[in-house]
Design a protein around this motif. Sequence first.
Motif: not given
Length: 888
Positions: A806-809, A830-832, A839-845, A861-864
């Motif tokens: 995130k910090s490095k984009q 997933a970025s904004d 794109v949804k991180a939750g759907n992707l995972i 934005d984030m899922a695991q």
Amino acid sequence: MKEMTSGQVRQTFLDFWQSKGHDVEPSASLIPKDDPTLLWINSGVATLKKYFDGTVIPKNPRITNAQKSIRTNDIENVGKTARHQTFFEMLGNFSVGDYFKKEVIPWAWELLTSPEWFGFDPDRLYMTVYPKDTDTYKLWQSVGVKKDHLVLAEDNFWDIGEGPSGPDSEIFYDRGQGYNNVAEDDPENYPGGENERYLEIWNIVFSEFNHLPDGRYVEQPHKNIDTGMGLERVVSIFQDAKTNFETDLFMPMIQEAEKLSGKKYGANEKDDVSFKIISDHARAVTFAIGDGAMPSNEGRGYVLRRLIRRAVLNGKKLGIDKPFLYQLVPVVGEVMKSYYPEPLDQKDFIAHIIKGEEERFQATLNDGLDILDGRIATLKKSGETVFPGEDAFKLFDTYGFPVELTVESAADEGLHVDMKGFKAAMQAQKERARNARKDVNSMGSQNKLLMDIKDESQFTGYDELTTMGANLTHLIIQTTQGDQEVDQEVAAVTSGQAELLFDKTPFYAEMGGQVADKGTIEDDQGHVVAKVTDVQHAPNGQNLHFVDVVGNIQAHHAYTLKVDRPFRLAVRKNHTATHLLDQALREVLGAHTHQAGSLVEPDYLRFDFNHQGQVTPAELQKLEDIVNAKIFAEIPVKTTETDLETAKKMGAIALFTDKYGDRVRVVNIGDWSIELCGGTHVKNTAELGLFKITSESAIGAGVRRIEAVTSQAAVQYFDQQLHLLTQTAKIVKANQLQDTPDRVAQLQKDARETEKELAALQAKLAAQQANSVFDHPVEVDGLQVIAAQVNVDGMGALRQMVDQWKSKQASDVLVLATAANGKANLIAAASDAAQQQGVKAGNLIKAIAPIIGGGGGGRPDMAQAGGKQPDKIQDALAAVKDVLVKEK
């Protein structure tokens, strides 16, 4: 017609039946005792089942009571109709194999019409009768009921399935055409129809048949009378109230709600519904919590939580935006104190529980709103116009979120709720609850053989453990007749199982949590002829011995009965310990605690009690200290037999779930613990030796359980703990036992420092890997994507890498995986910009997690996710490209 208060109506009913030789039974707790078929006591007869099915023969076959009850089948109708309540009182008179139709009908008529009692106008009374019950029809005529006031009704037959059943006769009071809510020519305009003119006030059930499992109805050996008169309905007649709510049973709570809301009852029909709901639910939750129920997410606790939340929401409708229901508790107590002093005595505790539940609901309500808003937004984005009924039910069931609020919120956003689906989900839940209890008989069939045995049997076990010359009065075995097991009395047996009744016995029958004695039965030659495996009370109170037969046993012969001495001595120590613990709990936790069940075995004791929240270690230690102090003080344990009133004056504590006869046994431990108890006890507290609590836990909403040991079992427990401590000392290399805590603390400190060093190394490794991984994104359908496997230690390290990404984009989408401890871990971000493209991180995972044999989820934005197949990580990463194309 005379005017009467609710208290006067209740007392007049009880006084009348007492004048006819009935014993007045006090109202039992709303929480059923030993009855898994009921969530709540829901009628006057519910507490008397043991009498009607013949399990127990009452001292007096004529009984009357005013029984507090709860029914929640039609909770949605409370406040919207004139008569629905969740909490109500049922007045009843009962005959257990004594009087029947020719007695009860004239008496019922006398109570209803005599100026000395209720004094109703006979011309206003109508009776419905089962068409085949000609005896009842003729008896009503014989007391003066006109033919045109007798209505034949096919559904006047009381039947709950297997067990007692029979015809019934309902009694209606004609309130006059002014109360009618249907037209004169309406087909429902008759006694028994759906109208407000003819009000049902009483039902008399003539229980004369046994409904057998095969569907047949056979005459009961002992016919019974069971009646039920709703107090609230009768009071509405005496007080000329349009509905039950305009009586002195509800108006004080409504008036208090008026003060809190600033609104007036009777000014607005919609507000009136809320006032009624609040007054009813205040009564229900006050009495339920007073009897030991606590709000929770299941069983009767769920019912309580729903009632409180429903009252709170209706308070909001009246403009009350802060906790208020708890303030009605003392009002309920004042209204009911003439017959039920308990709610007023416990008002502070009850109010505390309700207020806490009200405060928690505010947060829950906000959670429900957040979920509702999110679901509506998703549906609108998808172009849907229907809010699913299953989702509405989930909000209702999980968060207590009223469906009407869901309907309103959805309508504001152009959606309508699938109410058909909601009702289907509601019905499915009811079916699940019903099926969970359907295999348990609600009332058994009568056992005529045991019911007819009236011979006295003296219990000698308080004074001796061996009784010689005990005459075997009844020898019973089970035989098969058709497809049913039935009891049969025989002259002799030489093997198998049998049930024995003696004229005297030292064997204690299971009661009050204390297990039954075990032991042997010997003949006059000293030979063991039977082993006693269990002892229960027969219907008429005798101790019934269940035995394994190992020799020749003959009825009407004398035998020597020997109780297993070590077994009994161990049991009685633990029983006395429960009394000490009971009193210690009141001292440490407060007077609100009371026993909710117990089990006294020879090797341990179990004590259940009402208390909100965990008992702290310090409180447990204090309990132990108090009990052991009483043991070390060598206090004599005195038992006294006296009458119930004298026992109460002595300060004896009685359990609200138990019934007591004219003579009771008081167990007094140094005037510190004084309880009514029929169990066996030590002579001196010193016999217990030592008391040790071994566990404390929750077993239900607001109910805690303590298990403990005494005497030799306590010593064995300490030996086991010392052995474990010695083993631990060896493992941590402590020179002496007392050094073990310091040695363990040092090892923990060393481990924490090692963990910090390891975390720092992992962070450094993650940073190094990130530099190489983040430098090589690939383009997928216009997005910069990084999908790679890294060698780090678990999910924590993966999250650190996401923070660096995130910090490095470094890209638009990131998917990382690692294998650790034989498992696979995945994380997606997933970025904004990526989210704006769908794109949804939750759907992707969720899409790739099954590939590694697992599952997961998370935010857009984030899922695991985690999985059991680390060898499939590369396959999962390879699937990212296809999933992203579909997502967009």
